[in-house]
Motif scaffolding. Structure first.
Motif, PDB file in Angstrom:
ATOM      1  N   PRO A  94       0.807  -1.231   0.000  1.00 23.34           N
ATOM      2  CA  PRO A  94       0.000   0.000   0.000  1.00 23.34           C
ATOM      3  C   PRO A  94       0.836   1.276   0.000  1.00 23.34           C
ATOM      4  O   PRO A  94       0.378   2.320  -0.468  1.00 23.34           O
ATOM      5  N   ASN A  95       2.080   1.184   0.502  1.00 22.44           N
ATOM      6  CA  ASN A  95       2.936   2.374   0.511  1.00 22.44           C
ATOM      7  C   ASN A  95       3.587   2.637  -0.854  1.00 22.44           C
ATOM      8  O   ASN A  95       4.342   3.592  -1.017  1.00 22.44           O
ATOM      9  N   GLY A  96       3.313   1.746  -1.820  1.00 23.30           N
ATOM     10  CA  GLY A  96       3.820   1.940  -3.170  1.00 23.30           C
ATOM     11  C   GLY A  96       5.152   1.271  -3.456  1.00 23.30           C
ATOM     12  O   GLY A  96       5.563   1.186  -4.615  1.00 23.30           O
ATOM     13  N   TYR A  97       5.816   0.778  -2.423  1.00 23.19           N
ATOM     14  CA  TYR A  97       7.097   0.112  -2.623  1.00 23.19           C
ATOM     15  C   TYR A  97       6.885  -1.331  -3.072  1.00 23.19           C
ATOM     16  O   TYR A  97       5.861  -1.955  -2.765  1.00 23.19           O
ATOM     17  N   VAL A  98       7.874  -1.848  -3.770  1.00 23.77           N
ATOM     18  CA  VAL A  98       7.816  -3.225  -4.249  1.00 23.77           C
ATOM     19  C   VAL A  98       8.721  -4.093  -3.370  1.00 23.77           C
ATOM     20  O   VAL A  98       9.902  -3.774  -3.178  1.00 23.77           O
ATOM     21  N   TYR A  99       8.146  -5.169  -2.844  1.00 25.01           N
ATOM     22  CA  TYR A  99       8.884  -6.099  -1.986  1.00 25.01           C
ATOM     23  C   TYR A  99       8.900  -7.476  -2.635  1.00 25.01           C
ATOM     24  O   TYR A  99       7.903  -7.900  -3.224  1.00 25.01           O
ATOM     25  N   SER A 100      10.013  -8.170  -2.515  1.00 19.29           N
ATOM     26  CA  SER A 100      10.116  -9.522  -3.055  1.00 19.29           C
ATOM     27  C   SER A 100       9.639 -10.537  -2.014  1.00 19.29           C
ATOM     28  O   SER A 100       9.818 -10.344  -0.814  1.00 19.29           O
ATOM     29  N   PHE A 101       9.043 -11.608  -2.499  1.00 22.58           N
ATOM     30  CA  PHE A 101       8.619 -12.672  -1.589  1.00 22.58           C
ATOM     31  C   PHE A 101       8.702 -14.024  -2.286  1.00 22.58           C
ATOM     32  O   PHE A 101       8.783 -14.107  -3.516  1.00 22.58           O
ATOM     33  N   TYR A 102       8.731 -15.052  -1.472  1.00 16.98           N
ATOM     34  CA  TYR A 102       8.567 -16.406  -2.009  1.00 16.98           C
ATOM     35  C   TYR A 102       7.645 -17.178  -1.088  1.00 16.98           C
ATOM     36  O   TYR A 102       7.469 -16.833   0.089  1.00 16.98           O
ATOM     37  N   VAL A 103       7.039 -18.202  -1.642  1.00 21.24           N
ATOM     38  CA  VAL A 103       6.083 -19.025  -0.907  1.00 21.24           C
ATOM     39  C   VAL A 103       6.625 -20.448  -0.868  1.00 21.24           C
ATOM     40  O   VAL A 103       7.106 -20.979  -1.874  1.00 21.24           O
TER      41      VAL A 103
END
Length: 315
Positions: A94-103
Motif C-alpha cells: 500500500p505504501n507503493g514500494y515493491v517487496y520480493s517474496f517467495y512461498v
C-alpha cells in the motif's frame, strides 16, 4: 523480480490482509506472522485452502539467494531438505514500494525442546539420526546451513522428523557464514572460525542439543571449552551422547554422516544388550523356542529398540 533503488521501509502485513503477486497474480490470505529476522518476515497464509508459508523482504537479493537454495534442495533425490518451493513474486505494498517474496510449503509440528520435554530424551537420538542424514545431503550439495538453531527447526508429525524451516543462513562452503546466532556460533565460543564448512554445522547441532537442556542459554566464561564440557557433563544422561557432543564441539567429526553412524551403532549395541538380558529371563528352553520371533522383537523393545525400528522403517 523487481529491485527498487530507493531505500524501502520495513514492511508490516496484518492478519486478514491479502498479498497478491505482481507477476503471477496469485493471492495469499495472511493468517498470522510466524517469525521475523534480519532478512525478512515469514507469514502463515492460505492459498487455495492450503496452508503455506510466505517470506517477504525489502532485500530482493536475499530472497533470490534463498530461492536458489530451495531450488538446489529440490534437485536432491530421496531427501526432503526443508520446505519445498511453491512460488516467487513481487508484492506492491500500500505504501507503493515493491517487496520480493517467495512461498514455500508450511511444515506444521512442534518446537524441538517442547517435543523432547514432553516425549522424553530418548526421542532425541532418533531425531538426530534422521537430521544428520539430511544434513549430510545438504553438505554434499556444497552448502552449510549456517544459522542452525532451535528457532529454525521443527519436529514434523507422521512420522516425527526434525526438519529445518528457514534457509536464510545457508551459505556456500568456503565462504564466510552470512547469518549466525552467538550461542550456536563456533567462533563466538572460540572453537573455530566462521568459515562455512560441515564442522560449523556440527558444532551448532551440538549446541542445539544443549539448548534443549538450557533453555535460557549460558555464558561462555573465561574458558569457553571448559564451560561447554561442564555443561554437557551436567545435562546429558547418556554417556555415549556425552562423548558425541564433545567430539562435535571439539571438531573431531568432519561429516554429518559420522554423527549418524555413531548414533546408529550405539542404538544397535543397546538393542543387542537388551535382547541378551531378556533372553536370560526366559524360564526354560521350551518357552524360549516356542516364543514367536515377531513377538520377541516387541518383548525386547526398549526405547533404543524403538529408535532402531523407527530408523529402519522411516529413514
Amino acid at each position: 523480480m523487481n529491485t527498487q533503488t530507493l531505500k524501502k521501509p520495513d514492511i508490516h502485513i496484518s492478519k486478514g490482509q491479502t498479498v497478491t503477486g505482481k507477476w503471477h497474480k496469485k493471492s495469499y490470505h495472511v493468517v498470522k506472522e510466524l517469525g521475523s529476522g534480519a532478512i525478512g518476515t515469514v507469514y502463515l497464509c492460505v492459498y487455495q485452502n492450503v496452508q503455506v508459508a510466505l517470506k517477504v523482504s525489502k532485500q530482493s537479493h536475499s530472497i533470490t539467494s534463498e530461492v536458489n537454495v530451495l531450488k538446489a534442495f529440490k534437485k536432491v533425490q530421496g531427501h526432503s531438505l526443508g520446505p519445498s518451493l511453491i512460488d516467487t513474486d513481487d508484492y506492491i505494498a500500500p505504501n507503493g514500494y515493491v517487496y520480493s517474496f517467495y512461498v514455500m510449503e508450511y511444515i506444521s509440528g512442534d518446537d524441538l525442546p517442547d517435543f523432547i520435554n514432553r516425549n522424553g530424551q530418548e526421542w532425541l537420538i532418533t531425531l538426530l539420526i534422521g537430521f544428520a542424514k539430511d544434513l549430510q545431503a545438504l553438505h554434499d550439495q556444497g552448502y552449510v546451513f549456517g544459522d542452525l538453531k532451535t528457532d529454525n527447526l521443527i519436529v514434523s508429525r507422521r512420522p516425527a522428523k526434525l526438519k529445518w524451516v528457514d534457509v536464510g543462513g545457508t551459505t556456500l562452503q568456503g565462504r564466510a557464514i552470512k547469518e549466525y546466532t552467538e550461542f550456536y556460533d563456533r567462533a563466538y565460543w572460540q572453537m573455530g572460525t566462521r568459515k562455512a564448512d560441515p564442522g560449523y554445522d556440527l558444532f551448532a547441532l551440538a549446541m542445539v542439543v544443549l539448548r534443549i537442556f538450557y533453555p535460557d542459554g549460558f555464558s561462555k566464561g573465561n574458558n569457553p571449552r571448559k564451560t561447554l564440557n561442564q555443561k554437557i557433563q551436567l545435562a546429558i544422561r547418556s554417556e555415549s551422547l556425552k562423548k558425541l557432543l564433545i567430539k562435535m564441539i571439539n571438531g573431531e567429526m568432519n561429516e554429518a554422516i559420522e554423527v549418524k553412524d555413531y548414533l546408529l551403532e550405539d542404538v544397535m549395541k543397546q538393542t543387542h544388550h537388551t535382547h541378551v538380558r531378556q533372553k536370560r529371563l526366559v524360564p526354560d528352553k521350551q518357552t524360549e523356542t516356542s516364543y514367536h520371533p515377531f513377538l520377541e522383537v516387541f518383548s525386547i523393545l526398549s526405547v533404543s529398540g524403538l529408535c532402531y525400528m523407527y530408523v529402519t522403517l522411516f529413514l
